[in-house]
Design a protein around this motif. Sequence first.
Motif, short mmCIF file in Angstrom:
data_model
loop_
_atom_site.label_atom_id
_atom_site.label_comp_id
_atom_site.label_asym_id
_atom_site.label_seq_id
_atom_site.Cartn_x
_atom_site.Cartn_y
_atom_site.Cartn_z
N LEU B 74 28.86 7.36 82.51
CA LEU B 74 29.39 8.51 81.79
C LEU B 74 28.25 9.46 81.41
N ALA B 75 27.11 8.87 81.04
CA ALA B 75 25.98 9.68 80.61
C ALA B 75 25.52 10.63 81.73
N ASP B 76 25.55 10.15 82.97
CA ASP B 76 25.14 11.00 84.10
C ASP B 76 26.11 12.18 84.25
N ILE B 77 27.39 11.89 84.07
CA ILE B 77 28.39 12.94 84.22
C ILE B 77 28.24 13.98 83.11
N GLU B 78 28.04 13.48 81.90
CA GLU B 78 27.91 14.41 80.78
C GLU B 78 26.66 15.28 80.94
N ALA B 79 25.60 14.68 81.47
CA ALA B 79 24.36 15.45 81.66
C ALA B 79 24.58 16.54 82.72
N LYS B 80 25.26 16.17 83.80
CA LYS B 80 25.53 17.14 84.87
C LYS B 80 26.39 18.29 84.35
N LEU B 81 27.41 17.95 83.58
CA LEU B 81 28.29 18.99 83.04
C LEU B 81 27.52 19.90 82.08
N ALA B 82 26.64 19.30 81.28
CA ALA B 82 25.90 20.08 80.29
C ALA B 82 25.02 21.14 80.96
N GLU B 83 24.55 20.84 82.17
CA GLU B 83 23.75 21.84 82.90
C GLU B 83 24.54 23.13 83.11
N ASN B 84 25.85 23.00 83.17
CA ASN B 84 26.71 24.17 83.38
C ASN B 84 27.52 24.52 82.13
N GLN B 85 27.05 24.09 80.98
CA GLN B 85 27.74 24.35 79.71
C GLN B 85 29.20 23.91 79.77
N GLN B 86 29.43 22.75 80.43
CA GLN B 86 30.79 22.22 80.46
C GLN B 86 30.81 20.82 79.87
N GLN B 87 32.01 20.28 79.71
CA GLN B 87 32.15 18.96 79.10
C GLN B 87 33.49 18.34 79.47
N LEU B 88 33.59 17.03 79.19
CA LEU B 88 34.89 16.35 79.25
C LEU B 88 35.53 16.59 77.89
N ALA B 89 36.61 17.38 77.88
CA ALA B 89 37.15 17.83 76.60
C ALA B 89 37.76 16.71 75.77
N PHE B 90 38.11 15.58 76.42
CA PHE B 90 38.72 14.49 75.62
C PHE B 90 37.68 13.69 74.86
N GLU B 91 36.41 14.08 74.97
CA GLU B 91 35.34 13.53 74.13
C GLU B 91 35.28 12.00 74.22
N PRO B 92 35.04 11.48 75.44
CA PRO B 92 35.06 10.01 75.60
C PRO B 92 34.10 9.31 74.66
N PRO B 93 34.58 8.30 73.96
CA PRO B 93 33.71 7.57 73.03
C PRO B 93 32.87 6.54 73.77
N ASP B 94 31.84 6.08 73.13
CA ASP B 94 31.01 4.99 73.66
C ASP B 94 31.26 3.78 72.76
N LEU B 95 32.10 2.88 73.24
CA LEU B 95 32.45 1.73 72.40
C LEU B 95 31.53 0.53 72.63
N GLY B 96 30.54 0.69 73.54
CA GLY B 96 29.63 -0.42 73.82
C GLY B 96 29.08 -1.08 72.55
N PRO B 97 28.45 -0.28 71.66
CA PRO B 97 27.84 -0.88 70.47
C PRO B 97 28.85 -1.65 69.59
N LEU B 98 30.11 -1.26 69.60
CA LEU B 98 31.10 -1.98 68.81
C LEU B 98 31.21 -3.42 69.29
N PHE B 99 30.88 -3.64 70.58
CA PHE B 99 30.95 -4.99 71.14
C PHE B 99 29.56 -5.59 71.34
N GLY B 100 28.57 -4.99 70.69
CA GLY B 100 27.23 -5.55 70.76
C GLY B 100 26.43 -5.16 71.98
N ALA B 101 26.98 -4.25 72.82
CA ALA B 101 26.24 -3.79 74.00
C ALA B 101 25.40 -2.58 73.60
#
Lengths: 495, 411
Positions: B74-101
């Motif tokens: 997801l981080a790669d996609i968000e970085a690529k989109l940011a280069e063009n001032q775009q984003q995934l509008a649904f604001e995907p969360p990162d739940l990894g840390p909630l599970f200790g990742a």
Amino acid sequence: MQMPEPDRQVIAARDDLIGALRAIVPGEGVIADSDELSAYETDGLTAYKMRPMVVVLPETTGQVADILKLCADRRVKVVPRGAGTGLSGGALPLADGVTLGLGKFNQILEIDYDNRCAVVQPGVTNLAISQAVDQDGYYYAPDPSSQIACSIGGNVAENSGGVHCLKYGVTTNNILGIEMVTMDGEVLRLGGRHLDAEGYDLLGIMTGSEGLLGVITEITVRILTKPETARALLIGFPSVEAGGACVAGVIEAGIIPGGMEMMDKAAIHAAEDFCHAGYPLDVESLLIVELDGPQVEVDGLIETVSEIAKSCGAISVRVSESDEERQRFWLGRKAAFPAVGRISPDYYCMDGTIPRKRLPDILKAMSELSKKYDLRVANVFHAGDGNLHPLILYDANNPGELEKTEEFGAEILKLCVEMGGVLSGEHGIGVEKRDLMGAMFNEIDLNQQQRVKCAFDPEGLLNPGKVFPELHRCAELGKMHVHHGKLPFPDLPRF
Amino acid sequence: MSTQFRPTEDTQVCDVVAWALSDGTPLEIVGHGTKSGIGRTVNLSATLETGDLTGITYYEPSELALTARAGTPLADIEAKLAENQQQLAFEPPDLGPLFGAPAGQATIGGIVGCNLSGPRRVKAGAARDHFLGVNAVSGRGELFKSGGRVVKNVSGYDLCKVLAGSYGTLAVLTDVTLKVLPAPEKTRTVLAFGLDDAAAVRAMGEAARSTLEPSALAHMPKPVATGSDVSYVAQADASVTAIRVEGTEQSVLYRCERLRELLGALASVEELHGHNSATLWRGIGNVGPFVARPDRPVWRLSVPPSAASAIVNEIDGVCEADWYYDWAGGLIWLAVDPGTEDGGASIVRGALAHAGQGGHATLVRGDAELRARVPVFQPQSAPLAALSARLKAQFDPQGVLNPGRMVTEGR
């Protein structure tokens, strides 16, 4: 168009079925008289006609369940029907089928501002929902151009769009829940007033399923607060390419307009002759860009869009200074279909979607096809989301002209797919585009879709003959060839 | 002995599923496995990881669409989109840390497969609303596609919807096409201090119904607010209600002012800019407040906003819990004391039932033993469960894809 072979046994038992239906829906709710049935023989795609065996107009979910159970027991096919405004023949009747009309489900059951939703019956018109909440400052966002007549149940079945979809989404993004009845008469509730499904998103798959999976008896729609203000620009370009570049420029500037519509020269002239909206006639393409939101934001964006338009070579830019003027800009676009209807005995409305940047390419290809088929074509285009509505002008009284028109239309849709687009943006596949599905999907894709139908309607009794070019029995689709001798798969990366 | 497959080609995904069918060995389907803790414990001896199916294969900023292979971070996609001032509008969360990742490990396939959306979901829609097209391998070992690259599309059933949130139980996603949108030029968050739950939900409702177009609305009671990474929130010594506006600069400044007036009539207010605002909402979306005590079962309730505070009130009356609200009250995150009977399942689902307004509760975090014992996903009515089981069987007739992840019975 080949439809499933009528079942003679079912037709022979017609009188008995009518009696059983009358026991469920008393009075005038069962239509069996030949003249009265003729009113139901087509929908908005009037080129196709078939008199239904019988029409039933239930008033309660219980009646719908009883009708479907009765039909399932007798293996009688059922065609659900909303307002009958669909443009792909989704409600085309079957000679051995019951047409199940939902027109009597016409009540708005509840408006719930706290949770920003309304609970409505499927026969309520799209516009009636917005009208019911208008005085309190709300509206229902998807606005197909037939909104005065089309029903919300039909909108769910076809996943209808409209001019506001780019910013506000299509039907599937604007409904929260439904009550539905499966072919075996089971009543299910999917979703509700909360967000997101608790298991598989069956609501998502019901939306746009064209009446093949279940009959919808209640819908919970999201309602939105009307924006503080809306203003529009009317922009004329010397070429289609310049208009297309402006559309891309607006999006690249990070602007998502409330609506962004384009018309070609033929459509501009037809619309202007019809309703005198004040459109410039010396342009090759016309763009209407509507911006909505807080006044300060809209005023700023109007400036930005004007500049983009000028940089793309616009030869006329007008900005609405009042709501009345804004509505006048829309007048011609909204009346484009009837306007075209005035300059030709008949017209055939197509509905494909392409990536926006291919617009000039497809318009060029269409003008070549227009010469090849010797048929005129006018284009209106939801430019913001790439949804094309070419209107092919023809005369059904000329022998062979309808067939030629359909062939022309099929070529356009195949081009849409070749250009990275799809067969239908908002009208659905129905019977109209059924036999073109192979242009977009291979056999595996189509079989997997049909397996979804098997989960809902294993006997294939609900609206057969629509969407899928070939009907397969579920047992046949369920077969799987498994190699039980252990295969080595030496190439698989394992760790 | 456990087998792990890491295909790099779509055809290899087909081969792995064909192997599973022939060997009679079901597969656990994961991306990077950061969310393996959601759902019932699968405990399978073979795993199919999509983490090596990577890369953005199509991205046209002016078409507002992007296609990526399922294992793309997801981080790669968000970085690529940011280069063009775009984003995934649904604001995907990162739940990894909630599970200790570790943070930042999520794949796009995992986000879509779990239909995870962040605070902007209330305005912009969920992951499923942005999921335009898919290639996937069914439990029959067949690669199929659905949807396309355009937002308006009624060409066959919308299989994307049913695949989003199916937790790998219907098909293995190999490519996903998502709608992307411009990133906002400016963002402001208005904070209101000291409102109780009911008043906060009412205030969020009023803001959501206004013409101010808030893009996120959350409320943190004092115990949760105190643990925030944002000092303005942590040091408030009170509950904090947060409402965000995004858009062009002029518009945001205007709406922020109007929001301050609206909330100022109820409580004292403050506003957050740039970095602080982003940190606050990242924490809210990522369930940051409940990362710290991994022993506590965490519940996620989706409810009609008008029912939210009464449901929480009932739960609070009978067990030790912390909670906060997102989506203007439509989403409740709740962490219960580890000693609570059945992880709080009866209490939480009982409160939902008593409210009688619908909605559902998912046990998002719980130890394996608890997740084996209580239904992780909201139990469905018998006919709905039967239909869901029939649908699963049509995609995965032998039950080789994540069997048992979502439901106990059947495959």
